[in-house]
Scaffold this motif. Structure first.
Motif, PDB file in Angstrom:
ATOM      1  N   GLU A   1       0.841  -1.191   0.000  1.00  0.00           N
ATOM      2  CA  GLU A   1       0.000   0.000   0.000  1.00  0.00           C
ATOM      3  C   GLU A   1       0.878   1.244   0.000  1.00  0.00           C
TER       4      GLU A   1
ATOM      5  N   ASN B   1      -3.976   2.785  -5.319  1.00  0.00           N
ATOM      6  CA  ASN B   1      -2.902   3.107  -4.362  1.00  0.00           C
ATOM      7  C   ASN B   1      -2.273   1.866  -3.749  1.00  0.00           C
ATOM      8  N   ASN B   2      -2.448   0.715  -4.379  1.00  0.00           N
ATOM      9  CA  ASN B   2      -1.862  -0.494  -3.822  1.00  0.00           C
ATOM     10  C   ASN B   2      -1.520  -1.475  -4.931  1.00  0.00           C
TER      11      ASN B   2
END
Length: 222
Positions: A19, A53-54
């Motif tokens: 993450e 976002n990961n």
């Protein structure tokens, strides 16, 4: 000033999730794409799947013992520090949308939250060219970036048990289009028609990260 570091968590024994720190934006997402491109070639990785976002990495050869896992985590941190935003030259797909009416049952809730008229909401929602950040939630579903903050509306306190495929919705600061029928906690403001997922096709998902979506106003129903 404290520098935020990525977090890494195991998903059982078969995968991990990386993450990235910071708020969602296209530059950060393009770094995620770059990290996915690099790690996909690592010998212990089966698949690198970008998310919002990961990045999820599934193992071909799971790390054995704490030392091997720590070494993999260190490689990930180093690769992230070195990652440069990797743009993708995707397609631009135009989706005709009928806003409001039976296909947009939660438009009134967005009006009430934002204080804007239906016409202004439609204008702001249909103006951007939305980049596809990632696929997820359900097959073919696209997570999009770039929605105008003025029409951001919190997710519903009580999810809807079923919305149809093609439902155009707002959830928080994001917008998206349902690829198939199913439950949703987002606010549905319109509808479009497109097949986003066909297992007989290669690839089965109609859109990929790096593609762009433009919503074309087909009509407004009060």
């Amino acid at each position: 000033m404290t520098v935020q570091r990525p977090s890494i968590s195991l998903l059982g024994t078969t995968a991990l999730i990386f993450e990235a720190p910071g708020e969602m934006n296209l530059d950060l997402q393009q770094r995620i794409w770059a990290l996915a491109h690099e790690t996909q070639a690592w010998p212990e990785i089966r698949e690198a799947v970008p998310g919002m976002n990961n990045l999820m990495l599934t193992f071909l050869h799971p790390p054995r013992g704490a030392g091997a896992l720590q070494a993999l985590e260190a490689r990930l941190h180093d690769a992230w520090d070195a990652a440069v935003a990797r743009p993708r030259e995707g397609r631009v797909v135009e989706l005709p949308v009928v806003y409001g009416g039976p296909g947009g049952p939660h438009m009134a809730d967005v009006v009430a939250h934002t204080g804007l008229s239906i016409e202004r909401i439609v204008e702001l929602h249909s103006a951007p060219l939305y980049p596809v950040y990632a696929l997820g939630s359900h097959p073919g579903y696209c997570y999009l970036g770039g929605m105008d903050a003025r029409i951001a509306t919190p997710r519903r306190k009580v999810p809807v048990l079923s919305i149809p495929g093609g439902a155009v919705s707002i959830g928080g600061a994001q917008t998206g289009v349902s690829a198939s029928a199913g439950p949703s906690g987002w606010n549905t403001i319109g509808s479009t028609s497109m097949c986003f997922f066909d297992p007989a096709e290669d690839p089965p998902a109609a859109l990929q990260p790096g593609d762009m979506i433009r919503f074309r106003v087909e009509g407004i129903v009060r």
